[in-house]
Design a protein around this motif. Structure first.
Motif, PDB file in Angstrom:
ATOM      1  N   GLY A 209     -12.053   0.536  10.206  1.00  0.00           N
ATOM      2  CA  GLY A 209     -10.090   0.446  11.277  1.00  0.00           C
ATOM      3  C   GLY A 209      -9.706   1.015  11.955  1.00  0.00           C
ATOM      4  O   GLY A 209      -9.597   2.679  11.994  1.00  0.00           O
ATOM      5  N   VAL A 210      -9.096   1.205  12.883  1.00  0.00           N
ATOM      6  CA  VAL A 210      -8.707   1.721  13.992  1.00  0.00           C
ATOM      7  C   VAL A 210      -7.009   1.684  13.188  1.00  0.00           C
ATOM      8  O   VAL A 210      -6.276   1.459  12.303  1.00  0.00           O
ATOM      9  CB  VAL A 210      -7.866   0.411  14.900  1.00  0.00           C
ATOM     10  N   ASN A 211      -6.573   3.151  13.373  1.00  0.00           N
ATOM     11  CA  ASN A 211      -5.237   3.195  12.820  1.00  0.00           C
ATOM     12  C   ASN A 211      -4.322   2.513  13.049  1.00  0.00           C
ATOM     13  O   ASN A 211      -3.612   1.960  14.067  1.00  0.00           O
ATOM     14  CB  ASN A 211      -4.992   4.591  14.168  1.00  0.00           C
ATOM     15  N   GLY A 212      -3.601   2.472  12.626  1.00  0.00           N
ATOM     16  CA  GLY A 212      -2.542   1.279  12.728  1.00  0.00           C
ATOM     17  C   GLY A 212      -2.504   0.414  11.705  1.00  0.00           C
ATOM     18  O   GLY A 212      -2.013  -0.732  11.036  1.00  0.00           O
ATOM     19  N   THR A 213      -3.935  -0.501  11.279  1.00  0.00           N
ATOM     20  CA  THR A 213      -4.096  -1.373  10.487  1.00  0.00           C
ATOM     21  C   THR A 213      -4.212  -1.659   9.120  1.00  0.00           C
ATOM     22  O   THR A 213      -3.588  -3.360   8.917  1.00  0.00           O
ATOM     23  CB  THR A 213      -6.113  -1.559  11.006  1.00  0.00           C
ATOM     24  N   GLY A 214      -3.422  -0.468   8.986  1.00  0.00           N
ATOM     25  CA  GLY A 214      -3.721   0.052   7.484  1.00  0.00           C
ATOM     26  C   GLY A 214      -3.807  -0.623   6.101  1.00  0.00           C
ATOM     27  O   GLY A 214      -4.310  -0.640   4.629  1.00  0.00           O
ATOM     28  N   LYS A 215      -5.445   0.609   7.409  1.00  0.00           N
ATOM     29  CA  LYS A 215      -6.838   0.818   6.452  1.00  0.00           C
ATOM     30  C   LYS A 215      -5.956   1.604   4.900  1.00  0.00           C
ATOM     31  O   LYS A 215      -6.451   1.132   3.837  1.00  0.00           O
ATOM     32  CB  LYS A 215      -7.484   2.309   6.862  1.00  0.00           C
ATOM     33  N   GLY A 220      -4.443   2.423  -1.230  1.00  0.00           N
ATOM     34  CA  GLY A 220      -4.330   1.976  -2.645  1.00  0.00           C
ATOM     35  C   GLY A 220      -4.194   0.926  -2.807  1.00  0.00           C
ATOM     36  O   GLY A 220      -3.937   0.919  -4.268  1.00  0.00           O
ATOM     37  N   LYS A 221      -4.361  -0.500  -1.841  1.00  0.00           N
ATOM     38  CA  LYS A 221      -3.665  -1.536  -2.775  1.00  0.00           C
ATOM     39  C   LYS A 221      -5.036  -2.018  -3.895  1.00  0.00           C
ATOM     40  O   LYS A 221      -5.115  -2.799  -4.720  1.00  0.00           O
ATOM     41  CB  LYS A 221      -3.349  -2.835  -2.117  1.00  0.00           C
ATOM     42  N   LEU A 222      -6.212  -1.524  -2.781  1.00  0.00           N
ATOM     43  CA  LEU A 222      -7.553  -1.916  -3.499  1.00  0.00           C
ATOM     44  C   LEU A 222      -7.387  -1.087  -4.576  1.00  0.00           C
ATOM     45  O   LEU A 222      -8.155  -1.361  -5.847  1.00  0.00           O
ATOM     46  CB  LEU A 222      -8.776  -1.340  -2.739  1.00  0.00           C
ATOM     47  N   LEU A 352      -8.280  -8.562   5.917  1.00  0.00           N
ATOM     48  CA  LEU A 352      -7.305  -8.775   7.242  1.00  0.00           C
ATOM     49  C   LEU A 352      -5.792  -8.736   6.612  1.00  0.00           C
ATOM     50  O   LEU A 352      -5.116  -9.317   5.731  1.00  0.00           O
ATOM     51  CB  LEU A 352      -7.670 -10.624   7.291  1.00  0.00           C
ATOM     52  N   THR A 353      -5.729  -7.453   7.393  1.00  0.00           N
ATOM     53  CA  THR A 353      -3.806  -7.282   6.857  1.00  0.00           C
ATOM     54  C   THR A 353      -3.340  -7.827   7.696  1.00  0.00           C
ATOM     55  O   THR A 353      -3.239  -8.531   9.391  1.00  0.00           O
ATOM     56  CB  THR A 353      -3.809  -6.398   7.510  1.00  0.00           C
ATOM     57  N   LYS A 354      -1.923  -8.322   7.269  1.00  0.00           N
ATOM     58  CA  LYS A 354      -0.398  -8.661   8.090  1.00  0.00           C
ATOM     59  C   LYS A 354      -0.537  -9.989   8.217  1.00  0.00           C
ATOM     60  O   LYS A 354      -0.074 -10.417   9.027  1.00  0.00           O
ATOM     61  CB  LYS A 354       0.059  -7.545   9.221  1.00  0.00           C
ATOM     62  N   LEU A 380      -1.278  -9.795   2.949  1.00  0.00           N
ATOM     63  CA  LEU A 380       0.520 -10.551   3.394  1.00  0.00           C
ATOM     64  C   LEU A 380       1.712  -9.691   2.899  1.00  0.00           C
ATOM     65  O   LEU A 380       2.303 -10.491   2.695  1.00  0.00           O
ATOM     66  CB  LEU A 380      -0.485 -11.305   2.179  1.00  0.00           C
ATOM     67  N   GLY A 381       1.593  -8.718   2.676  1.00  0.00           N
ATOM     68  CA  GLY A 381       2.968  -7.685   2.921  1.00  0.00           C
ATOM     69  C   GLY A 381       3.141  -6.649   2.823  1.00  0.00           C
ATOM     70  O   GLY A 381       1.375  -6.189   2.137  1.00  0.00           O
ATOM     71  N   GLU A 382       3.973  -5.816   2.756  1.00  0.00           N
ATOM     72  CA  GLU A 382       3.802  -4.976   2.704  1.00  0.00           C
ATOM     73  C   GLU A 382       3.995  -4.468   0.836  1.00  0.00           C
ATOM     74  O   GLU A 382       3.726  -3.187   0.489  1.00  0.00           O
ATOM     75  CB  GLU A 382       5.298  -3.794   3.515  1.00  0.00           C
ATOM     76  N   GLY A 383       4.651  -5.120  -0.110  1.00  0.00           N
ATOM     77  CA  GLY A 383       4.019  -4.443  -1.117  1.00  0.00           C
ATOM     78  C   GLY A 383       2.697  -4.052  -2.152  1.00  0.00           C
ATOM     79  O   GLY A 383       1.926  -4.310  -1.393  1.00  0.00           O
TER      80      GLY A 383
HETATM   81  N1  GDP Z   1       3.436  -6.429   6.819  1.00  0.00           N
HETATM   82  C1  GDP Z   1       2.332  -6.471   6.319  1.00  0.00           C
HETATM   83  N2  GDP Z   1       2.300  -4.807   6.656  1.00  0.00           N
HETATM   84  C2  GDP Z   1       0.837  -4.253   6.535  1.00  0.00           C
HETATM   85  C3  GDP Z   1       0.180  -4.982   5.921  1.00  0.00           C
HETATM   86  N3  GDP Z   1      -0.335  -3.907   5.655  1.00  0.00           N
HETATM   87  C4  GDP Z   1      -0.348  -2.471   5.465  1.00  0.00           C
HETATM   88  N4  GDP Z   1       1.356  -2.638   6.281  1.00  0.00           N
HETATM   89  C5  GDP Z   1       2.110  -1.528   6.825  1.00  0.00           C
HETATM   90  O1  GDP Z   1       0.991  -1.302   8.441  1.00  0.00           O
HETATM   91  C6  GDP Z   1       1.387  -0.361   8.311  1.00  0.00           C
HETATM   92  C7  GDP Z   1       0.062   0.683   9.097  1.00  0.00           C
HETATM   93  O2  GDP Z   1      -0.344   0.914   7.772  1.00  0.00           O
HETATM   94  P1  GDP Z   1      -0.938   2.403   6.888  1.00  0.00           P
HETATM   95  O3  GDP Z   1      -1.929   1.871   5.865  1.00  0.00           O
HETATM   96  O4  GDP Z   1      -0.846   3.730   6.802  1.00  0.00           O
HETATM   97  O5  GDP Z   1      -2.408   2.159   8.038  1.00  0.00           O
HETATM   98  P2  GDP Z   1      -3.706   3.205   8.662  1.00  0.00           P
HETATM   99  O6  GDP Z   1      -3.419   3.782  10.053  1.00  0.00           O
HETATM  100  O7  GDP Z   1      -4.650   1.798   9.194  1.00  0.00           O
HETATM  101  O8  GDP Z   1      -3.748   3.735   7.696  1.00  0.00           O
HETATM  102  C8  GDP Z   1       2.271   0.524   7.291  1.00  0.00           C
HETATM  103  O9  GDP Z   1       3.076   0.478   7.802  1.00  0.00           O
HETATM  104  C9  GDP Z   1       1.771  -0.903   6.438  1.00  0.00           C
HETATM  105  O10 GDP Z   1       2.640  -0.527   5.792  1.00  0.00           O
HETATM  106  C10 GDP Z   1      -0.115  -6.060   5.772  1.00  0.00           C
HETATM  107  O11 GDP Z   1       0.006  -6.779   5.101  1.00  0.00           O
HETATM  108  N5  GDP Z   1       1.377  -7.080   5.745  1.00  0.00           N
END
Ligand code: GDP
Ligand code: MG
Length: 402
Positions: A209-215, A220-222, A352-354, A380-383
């Motif tokens: 996935g693209v940077n910042g999407t939550g990969k 880690g969550k997985l 699907l994140t965020k 569904l969150g950063e937790g």
């Molecule tokens: N609110 C929210 N934030 C998320 C979620 N998943 C990831 N993030 C946030 O998105 C930001 C980028 O995540 P990161 O895993 O570093 O993205 P990567 O660049 O794709 O590896 C971080 O601040 C995460 O905490 C989510 O489901 N909900």
């Protein structure tokens, strides 16, 4: 008077001679240079002078040689000891069970619920469902990113069923909407994340996935989801672009006791991925999760890199799952990304994140349509435990309220 002068003269001569002696003796016998490797700094100063006491109190604890960084490297004593700084005790966490997570986290969908679920129900409850109202229903769906084609299908089906129904109570309408939304999302696809091939171990999952999407977060969550379900995990930090990315992943891993394989910064992502699977095999773990970089500056660069990671990993065994991580808040942009990635690797599932931060929960429907691949997990969150297996019924219930 004479005796005083005489005494002074004698004193001057004696002092002069003494001084000359001292200076002379220094010239003749220079002090040996301090031993280069370890000057004896534990010894007190040779001659205490007046005022010394004020500067360094006698009762000050003496510094030992181990405490001092000597120029030119640590003292021999320090070398013998392993240079390990007391590692902080890492407490292994027990992640939340995964069953029913979406139900527990349903309030996180409140934005989508207000925009989509409540909006639709309000509109459907109007006394007269005229043309304008149906258009408003359509707009509501489009605004929530459901997508043009699915929106038209849904509105058509709803119109037909409302017409057949005749009189309609709020419960009936809610039931109708629920059924149609669930049907649109689809219940007959397998949404399990495939981590357990029958014939071999470990299962191999790649996250793209693209940077910042939550990969990295998702990886880690997985890992936690898998550990919670009793599986052992090795992580592969194939985002070698930034050292921080590997640190981030490793931190996730450490919390649940999963080992992270990493390479040198700016090293070859494919070889890290390869090593991770090799390590996973040797350790006999159940699953290897590979986090990747998502630079989308040049499509060709990305293709080359991801394609190579996939090819190299598949020297061990085929990938069991390729998860595409999409940020739900980016809406249509996410769909464009999805298309690009789908060209490079065979996506087998979408994360699907965020979804907690958007009113556009309809993207679930649109993105599945776009790729023909099911949404398997939702963020569904950063937790740490805010990743849930996607269940259409629970999702729709969260959207339109129970
Ligand atoms: N609110 C929210 N934030 C998320 C979620 N998943 C990831 N993030 C946030 O998105 C930001 C980028 O995540 P990161 O895993 O570093 O993205 P990567 O660049 O794709 O590896 C971080 O601040 C995460 O905490 C989510 O489901 N909900
Ligand atoms: Mg990352």
């Amino acid at each position: 008077m004479e005796t005083i002068i005489l005494a002074v003269v004698i004193a001057v001569v004696v002092l002069g001679a003494l001084g000359g002696l001292i200076v002379g003796s220094r010239r003749r016998k220079p002090l040996p240079p301090p031993p280069p490797e370890a000057p004896d700094i534990t010894a007190p100063p040779a001659e205490p002078h007046v005022g010394d006491e004020a500067e360094t109190p006698r009762d000050e604890p003496r510094r030992t040689i181990e405490e001092v960084d000597l120029p030119g490297g640590p003292a021999p004593v320090a070398v013998e000891e392993p240079p390990v700084v007391e590692a902080p005790e890492i407490e292994i966490e027990i992640p939340e069970p995964t069953a029913g997570r979406l139900v527990r986290l349903r309030t996180r969908l409140s934005r989508s619920q207000n925009a989509l679920g409540k909006g639709l129900l309000t509109l459907l409850s109007r006394e007269h469902l005229d043309e304008d109202t149906w258009e408003e229903i359509e707009d509501t769906l489009l605004t929530a990113d459901v997508g043009v084609q699915p929106t038209q299908e849904l509105v058509e089906r709803l119109r037909e069923r409302v017409r057949v129904l005749g009189t309609r109570t709020p419960e009936e309408l809610r039931g109708l909407l629920r059924e149609e939304l669930v049907k649109l999302i689809g219940t007959d696809v397998d949404r399990t994340v495939r981590t357990e091939p029958e014939d071999r171990k470990p299962g191999i999952v790649m996250v793209v996935g693209v940077n910042g999407t939550g990969k990295t977060t998702t990886t880690g969550k997985l890992a936690r989801v898998l550990v919670a379900d009793g599986r052992s995990v090795v992580l592969g930090a194939a985002d070698t672009f930034r050292a921080a990315a590997a640190d981030q992943l490793q931190t996730w891993g450490e919390r649940v006791g999963a080992y992270t394989v990493r390479g040198p910064e700016a090293g070859d992502p494919a070889s890290v991925a390869f090593d991770a699977v090799k390590e996973g095999k040797e350790m006999g773990v159940d699953v290897v999760l590979i986090d990747t970089a998502g630079r989308l500056h040049t499509k060709t660069g990305l293709m080359d890199e991801l394609g190579k990671v996939k090819r190299v990993v598949e020297k061990h065994a085929p990938l069991d799952e390729v998860l595409l991580v999409l940020d739900a808040t980016t809406g249509q942009n996410g769909l464009v990304q999805a298309r690009v990635f789908a060209e490079v690797v065979d996506i087998t599932g979408i994360v699907l994140t965020k979804l907690d931060g958007t009113a556009k929960g309809g993207i679930v429907i649109a993105v599945q349509r776009e790729l023909g691949v099911p949404v398997k997990l939702v963020g569904l969150g950063e937790g740490a435990d805010d990743l849930a297996p996607f269940e259409p019924e629970a999702f729709v219930d969260a959207l339109i309220g129970e």
